[in-house]
Design an enzyme around this catalytic site. Structure first.
Site, mmCIF file in Angstrom:
data_model
loop_
_atom_site.group_PDB
_atom_site.id
_atom_site.type_symbol
_atom_site.label_atom_id
_atom_site.label_comp_id
_atom_site.label_asym_id
_atom_site.label_seq_id
_atom_site.Cartn_x
_atom_site.Cartn_y
_atom_site.Cartn_z
ATOM 1 N N CYS A 1 0.834 -1.208 0.000
ATOM 2 C CA CYS A 1 0.000 0.000 0.000
ATOM 3 C C CYS A 1 0.871 1.262 0.000
ATOM 4 O O CYS A 1 1.526 1.534 -0.996
ATOM 5 C CB CYS A 1 -0.993 -0.038 1.168
ATOM 6 S SG CYS A 1 -2.302 1.188 1.002
ATOM 7 N N HIS B 1 -3.757 -5.179 0.326
ATOM 8 C CA HIS B 1 -3.228 -5.606 1.623
ATOM 9 C C HIS B 1 -3.253 -7.125 1.716
ATOM 10 O O HIS B 1 -4.291 -7.699 2.064
ATOM 11 C CB HIS B 1 -4.067 -5.004 2.752
ATOM 12 C CG HIS B 1 -3.892 -3.539 2.890
ATOM 13 N ND1 HIS B 1 -2.931 -2.979 3.699
ATOM 14 C CD2 HIS B 1 -4.520 -2.503 2.290
ATOM 15 C CE1 HIS B 1 -2.982 -1.662 3.602
ATOM 16 N NE2 HIS B 1 -3.942 -1.344 2.750
ATOM 17 N N GLU C 1 -2.127 -8.979 3.942
ATOM 18 C CA GLU C 1 -2.404 -9.411 5.333
ATOM 19 C C GLU C 1 -3.894 -9.339 5.664
ATOM 20 O O GLU C 1 -4.314 -9.748 6.742
ATOM 21 C CB GLU C 1 -1.576 -8.593 6.330
ATOM 22 C CG GLU C 1 -1.954 -7.124 6.471
ATOM 23 C CD GLU C 1 -1.440 -6.242 5.325
ATOM 24 O OE1 GLU C 1 -0.777 -6.777 4.419
ATOM 25 O OE2 GLU C 1 -1.725 -5.032 5.349
#
Lengths: 222, 262
Positions: free
Chosen positions: A84, A187, A189
């Site tokens: 990001c 993202h 994660e």
């Protein structure tokens, strides 16, 4: 600390690093969250995450004297993962909040989505990776990842575009990189199993080959 | 292509999910972390935790709960309830929330939206728009679970919240909430036309058709629901299949055999 299992995550005050650390732990490695330039110098795998605004990201990196160590780390050829804001910071400049100079490691700029689109771009969208990239090994083609952003990369250099995403009327680079760099607008994660796989691939390639480059001839030893 | 999101919502008090839980299943269903992991693996696109006590006593356990959830669940987590300051937002983000939803405090002091979005980015600030129908094509903002009128027009307030930096709106109809009779489609349409940020529809989901209407006619980017999931009436996989069949872009459920044991 077992250095062989330690993955370095740069903390520059960008908030939520917990999920990134947990994704590293999930891959079986030890996350080391740090804002020390020495730790960046010593790393064998470096992750620069980040949410928020480009101006703040660059200000934070500079005031914490992390911009030069990150530059040096990347120049050394060791594996780098940007997420990001950690991706956007690699470009020459960002238009967010005026015109902000970024790290200038990749050619291109970061621009806002046009106002006729729904902004921010929030949610799960597909990432189209052209050809094979080892960091996307065992991730299905056109897999879904989680995005949340108002600005996106623009570049003339098609060689650095690894993956693209369609959003309303736009197609933008959602994965960029070269040799030792991979950076995602989404993202991983927060992207369930596919995202965890991306972390695991990145770390394992970095540990076992010292390289994340698609072409095995370019493998470098750290 | 960007997909529409299905978001289960948990009302949390004292570390337990308290509303919309089938008490038959209490043994497992009451723990928010377990439920979060279950919904994650069954295809939820995002999760929302609302602290319904919003008391300072509960705040610490809420932070702990956010952290424990973020440690196990790798999909986005939005947290709300009793957010009063930028500092509250910071704590929630630091504990692992991806977005923070604000409601009453933002109405009392709209500057909070500007402060928080400037400090943390619009992408993590969600303003909750709780409204009741007060006339033809007219909705008014209510606080305190629909008991207190504010005199604010819902569409105008939505516009101001976005102007101040809200990156998303969580639009709840206090008329339909809990009734499982469908979302307030005209209200969603009116707010969607007024703003350019994504809208999460909330309040009233009872049947798959309701989700479809909100995501198509209502123009919502996401649907939030509690009862429809917690009571086990429909699971997320079924709802996703249903929506896909009707042509709504949805994210297929993640491949199985993932492990979250580390």
């Amino acid at each position: 600390m077992n250095f062989d299992r330690t993955v370095t995550i740069v903390d520059y005050g960008a908030g939520n690093l917990r999920s990134v650390a947990r994704a590293v732990a999930h891959a079986g490695y030890e996350p080391f969250v740090t804002s020390e330039s020495r730790a960046i110098n010593d790393a064998w795998a470096l992750i620069v995450p980040g949410v928020g605004a480009a101006a703040d990201t660059m200000d934070n990196l500079r005031t914490r004297h992390l911009d030069v160590p990150i530059h040096n780390y990347i120049d050394s050829g060791r594996p780098f993962l940007g997420i990001c804001m950690g991706m956007q910071a690699l470009f020459e400049f960002s238009e967010e909040g005026g015109q902000h100079e970024c790290l200038g490691i990749l050619s291109g700029r970061v621009a806002r989505f046009p106002s006729e689109l729904t902004v921010p771009h929030i949610g799960w969208n597909t990432v189209h990776v052209d050809g094979d990239h080892p960091v996307f090994k065992d991730i299905p083609p056109d897999a879904y990842f989680y995005f949340v952003h108002s600005y996106h990369a623009e570049t003339e250099d098609q060689k650095i575009v690894i993956g693209t995403t369609d959003y309303e009327t736009r197609t933008f680079p959602s994965v960029v990189g070269r040799e030792n760099i991979i950076a995602t607008q989404f993202h991983p994660e927060k992207s369930g199993a596919n995202g965890l796989k991306l972390y695991a691939n990145f770390i394992q390639l970095a540990r076992e080959r010292g390289s994340i480059a698609p072409d095995s001839d370019e493998t470098r030893k750290i | 292509m960007l997909t529409k999101r299905i978001i289960p919502c948990f009302d949390v008090a004292d570390d337990r999910v308290v509303k919309g839980v089938s008490f038959v299943e209490l043994r497992d269903a009451g723990d928010p972390v377990e439920l979060a992991a279950k919904y994650d693996s069954s295809g939820a696109d995002e999760l929302v935790f609302l602290d319904i006590t919003a008391s300072s006593d509960n705040r610490r356990s809420m932070y702990d709960l956010i952290a424990r959830t973020a440690d196990q669940v790798f999909i986005p987590l939005t947290v709300g309830g009793g957010v009063r300051s930028s500092e509250d937002v910071r704590m929630m983000l630091e504990k692992g929330a991806d977005k923070v939803s604000m409601n009453t405090a933002a109405i009392e002091r709209p500057e909070l939206i500007s402060e928080a979005s400037h400090r943390f980015g619009s992408q993590c600030i969600v303003v909750a728009v709780d409204a009741k129908k007060v006339g033809d094509e007219k909705w008014e903002i209510y606080t305190h679970g629909g008991r207190t009128s504010t005199g604010l027009d819902a569409v105008e307030w939505a516009r101001e919240a976005v102007d101040r930096g809200s990156g998303e709106l969580l639009v709840t109809s206090m008329d339909t909430d809990g009734h499982q009779t469908g979302y307030d489609i005209p209200m969603l349409q009116a707010i969607n036309e007024a703003v350019s940020v994504p809208i999460i529809a909330s309040g009233g989901a009872g049947e798959p058709e309701h989700l479809y209407e909100a995501l198509t006619a209502g123009g919502a980017d996401a649907v939030l629901a509690a009862s429809i999931f917690h009571f086990g009436k429909y699971d997320i996989a079924y709802l996703k299949q249903y929506l896909e069949r009707r042509g709504v872009p949805i994210r297929p459920i993640d491949v199985p055999n993932r492990s979250l044991n580390s």
